[in-house]
Design a protein around this motif. Structure first.
Motif, PDB file in Angstrom:
ATOM      1  N   ILE A 124       0.851  -1.183  -0.109  1.00  0.00           N
ATOM      2  CA  ILE A 124      -0.095  -0.146   0.012  1.00  0.00           C
ATOM      3  C   ILE A 124       0.880   1.469  -0.010  1.00  0.00           C
ATOM      4  CG2 ILE A 124      -1.860   1.121   1.288  1.00  0.00           C
ATOM      5  CD1 ILE A 124      -2.583  -1.315   2.393  1.00  0.00           C
ATOM      6  N   ALA A 125       0.644   2.098  -0.887  1.00  0.00           N
ATOM      7  CA  ALA A 125       1.395   3.271  -0.975  1.00  0.00           C
ATOM      8  C   ALA A 125       1.380   4.082   0.189  1.00  0.00           C
ATOM      9  CB  ALA A 125       0.928   4.229  -1.849  1.00  0.00           C
ATOM     10  N   LYS A 126       2.467   4.441   0.914  1.00  0.00           N
ATOM     11  CA  LYS A 126       2.420   5.114   2.179  1.00  0.00           C
ATOM     12  C   LYS A 126       1.832   6.675   2.348  1.00  0.00           C
ATOM     13  CE  LYS A 126       6.660   6.087   4.275  1.00  0.00           C
ATOM     14  NZ  LYS A 126       7.664   6.056   4.897  1.00  0.00           N
ATOM     15  N   LYS A 175     -13.082  23.835  -3.760  1.00  0.00           N
ATOM     16  CA  LYS A 175     -12.683  23.394  -4.913  1.00  0.00           C
ATOM     17  C   LYS A 175     -11.095  23.305  -4.835  1.00  0.00           C
ATOM     18  CE  LYS A 175     -12.459  25.091  -9.096  1.00  0.00           C
ATOM     19  NZ  LYS A 175     -12.595  25.917 -10.390  1.00  0.00           N
ATOM     20  N   ARG A 176     -10.535  24.356  -4.466  1.00  0.00           N
ATOM     21  CA  ARG A 176      -9.096  24.195  -4.243  1.00  0.00           C
ATOM     22  C   ARG A 176      -8.578  23.272  -3.255  1.00  0.00           C
ATOM     23  NH1 ARG A 176      -7.204  30.731  -4.707  1.00  0.00           N
ATOM     24  NH2 ARG A 176      -8.053  30.960  -6.703  1.00  0.00           N
ATOM     25  N   ARG A 177      -9.432  23.254  -2.160  1.00  0.00           N
ATOM     26  CA  ARG A 177      -9.092  22.235  -0.925  1.00  0.00           C
ATOM     27  C   ARG A 177      -9.072  20.869  -1.489  1.00  0.00           C
ATOM     28  NH1 ARG A 177      -8.837  24.816   4.082  1.00  0.00           N
ATOM     29  NH2 ARG A 177      -7.535  26.611   3.715  1.00  0.00           N
ATOM     30  N   PHE A 178     -10.356  20.571  -2.390  1.00  0.00           N
ATOM     31  CA  PHE A 178     -10.450  19.301  -2.695  1.00  0.00           C
ATOM     32  C   PHE A 178      -9.461  18.682  -3.637  1.00  0.00           C
ATOM     33  CE2 PHE A 178     -12.628  16.255  -5.610  1.00  0.00           C
ATOM     34  CZ  PHE A 178     -12.886  15.367  -4.908  1.00  0.00           C
ATOM     35  N   LYS A 179      -9.194  19.881  -4.562  1.00  0.00           N
ATOM     36  CA  LYS A 179      -8.039  19.328  -5.681  1.00  0.00           C
ATOM     37  C   LYS A 179      -6.810  19.034  -5.136  1.00  0.00           C
ATOM     38  CE  LYS A 179      -5.634  21.539  -9.707  1.00  0.00           C
ATOM     39  NZ  LYS A 179      -5.628  22.862 -10.615  1.00  0.00           N
ATOM     40  N   LEU A 180      -6.343  19.633  -3.894  1.00  0.00           N
ATOM     41  CA  LEU A 180      -5.223  19.334  -3.161  1.00  0.00           C
ATOM     42  C   LEU A 180      -5.041  18.055  -2.621  1.00  0.00           C
ATOM     43  CD1 LEU A 180      -4.118  22.699  -1.338  1.00  0.00           C
ATOM     44  CD2 LEU A 180      -3.116  21.517  -3.335  1.00  0.00           C
ATOM     45  N   ALA A 181      -6.348  17.631  -2.072  1.00  0.00           N
ATOM     46  CA  ALA A 181      -6.862  16.151  -1.346  1.00  0.00           C
ATOM     47  C   ALA A 181      -6.928  15.123  -2.282  1.00  0.00           C
ATOM     48  CB  ALA A 181      -7.688  16.270  -0.172  1.00  0.00           C
ATOM     49  N   ASN A 182      -7.164  15.716  -3.554  1.00  0.00           N
ATOM     50  CA  ASN A 182      -7.647  14.617  -4.664  1.00  0.00           C
ATOM     51  C   ASN A 182      -6.650  14.057  -5.431  1.00  0.00           C
ATOM     52  OD1 ASN A 182      -9.871  13.157  -5.568  1.00  0.00           O
ATOM     53  ND2 ASN A 182     -10.251  14.545  -7.425  1.00  0.00           N
ATOM     54  N   ARG A 183      -5.277  14.459  -5.117  1.00  0.00           N
ATOM     55  CA  ARG A 183      -4.157  13.970  -5.929  1.00  0.00           C
ATOM     56  C   ARG A 183      -3.888  12.434  -5.351  1.00  0.00           C
ATOM     57  NH1 ARG A 183      -1.422  19.447  -5.482  1.00  0.00           N
ATOM     58  NH2 ARG A 183      -2.300  20.609  -7.023  1.00  0.00           N
ATOM     59  N   GLY A 184      -4.779  11.846  -4.757  1.00  0.00           N
ATOM     60  CA  GLY A 184      -4.577  10.464  -4.148  1.00  0.00           C
ATOM     61  C   GLY A 184      -4.481  10.553  -2.736  1.00  0.00           C
ATOM     62  N   SER A 185      -4.234  11.744  -2.194  1.00  0.00           N
ATOM     63  CA  SER A 185      -3.728  11.839  -0.797  1.00  0.00           C
ATOM     64  C   SER A 185      -4.875  11.313   0.050  1.00  0.00           C
ATOM     65  CB  SER A 185      -3.792  13.168  -0.379  1.00  0.00           C
ATOM     66  OG  SER A 185      -2.857  14.051  -1.110  1.00  0.00           O
ATOM     67  N   TRP A 186      -6.429  11.647  -0.038  1.00  0.00           N
ATOM     68  CA  TRP A 186      -7.385  10.850   0.769  1.00  0.00           C
ATOM     69  C   TRP A 186      -7.203   9.431   0.683  1.00  0.00           C
ATOM     70  CZ3 TRP A 186     -11.526   8.365  -0.741  1.00  0.00           C
ATOM     71  CH2 TRP A 186     -11.882   8.516  -1.863  1.00  0.00           C
ATOM     72  N   GLN A 187      -7.148   8.740  -0.384  1.00  0.00           N
ATOM     73  CA  GLN A 187      -6.991   7.501  -0.734  1.00  0.00           C
ATOM     74  C   GLN A 187      -5.855   6.631   0.082  1.00  0.00           C
ATOM     75  OE1 GLN A 187      -7.180   9.607  -3.431  1.00  0.00           O
ATOM     76  NE2 GLN A 187      -8.835   8.814  -4.989  1.00  0.00           N
ATOM     77  N   VAL A 239      -4.270   7.930   2.699  1.00  0.00           N
ATOM     78  CA  VAL A 239      -4.546   8.200   4.210  1.00  0.00           C
ATOM     79  C   VAL A 239      -5.655   7.200   4.469  1.00  0.00           C
ATOM     80  CG1 VAL A 239      -5.465   9.811   5.864  1.00  0.00           C
ATOM     81  CG2 VAL A 239      -3.901  10.644   4.045  1.00  0.00           C
ATOM     82  N   VAL A 240      -6.649   7.225   3.969  1.00  0.00           N
ATOM     83  CA  VAL A 240      -7.739   6.083   4.497  1.00  0.00           C
ATOM     84  C   VAL A 240      -7.143   4.705   4.337  1.00  0.00           C
ATOM     85  CG1 VAL A 240     -10.121   5.270   3.858  1.00  0.00           C
ATOM     86  CG2 VAL A 240      -9.710   7.854   3.828  1.00  0.00           C
ATOM     87  N   ILE A 241      -6.548   4.379   3.294  1.00  0.00           N
ATOM     88  CA  ILE A 241      -6.283   2.896   3.072  1.00  0.00           C
ATOM     89  C   ILE A 241      -5.280   2.476   4.217  1.00  0.00           C
ATOM     90  CG2 ILE A 241      -5.175   1.444   1.432  1.00  0.00           C
ATOM     91  CD1 ILE A 241      -6.658   2.626  -0.848  1.00  0.00           C
ATOM     92  N   ALA A 242      -4.129   3.691   4.061  1.00  0.00           N
ATOM     93  CA  ALA A 242      -3.041   3.267   5.257  1.00  0.00           C
ATOM     94  C   ALA A 242      -3.852   3.181   6.596  1.00  0.00           C
ATOM     95  CB  ALA A 242      -2.059   4.325   5.244  1.00  0.00           C
TER      96      ALA A 242
END
Length: 129
Positions: A4-6, A79-91, A93-96
């Motif tokens: 899993i990506a860290k 939209k700006r906040r979502f864009k920053l978190a939508n670069r795979g970050s939230w996935q 974070v949640v998966i880890a």
């Protein structure tokens, strides 16, 4: 073996920023009065970002800043906040978090408690066994 990506510190921060923004939005921080954010402290980073967005929207629409619809300002902010978190970050974070909790935490506890096996292993290491 599963890999899993860290999640990086930046991933955690992006997700934290998005969730804090969404939480504040739904707690009426932004909509208690449509322009309530204008009364926030001038040191508030969110206020500064909102002012910048308002100025950008006013320039793009060739309009005075006071006439920019607050809903558009807030939309752009989120939209700006979502864009920053939508670069795979939230996935990541949640998966880890799910993987780590599943692997290391006691499934019978409702808090982050070591699994019984890890608690015993840790105790045995401290006792020198």
């Amino acid at each position: 073996m599963m890999r899993i990506a860290k999640a990086t510190p930046e991933d955690f921060q992006a997700v934290r920023d998005l969730l804090q923004t969404m939480d504040a939005l739904f707690d009426n921080r932004y909509f208690s009065l449509e322009s309530d954010w204008l009364n926030w402290s001038d040191d508030d980073a969110d206020k500064q970002e909102l002012l910048d967005i308002r100025a950008e929207l006013a320039r793009s629409e060739h309009e005075d800043e006071e006439y920019v619809d607050n809903r558009l300002i807030l939309y752009e902010f989120i939209k700006r906040r979502f864009k920053l978190a939508n670069r795979g970050s939230w996935q990541r974070v949640v998966i880890a978090a799910e993987a780590l909790i599943g692997a290391f935490c006691d499934p019978h506890e409702d808090c982050l408690a070591w699994s019984p096996e890890l608690a015993r292993a840790s105790e045995n290491m401290m006792l020198g066994e």
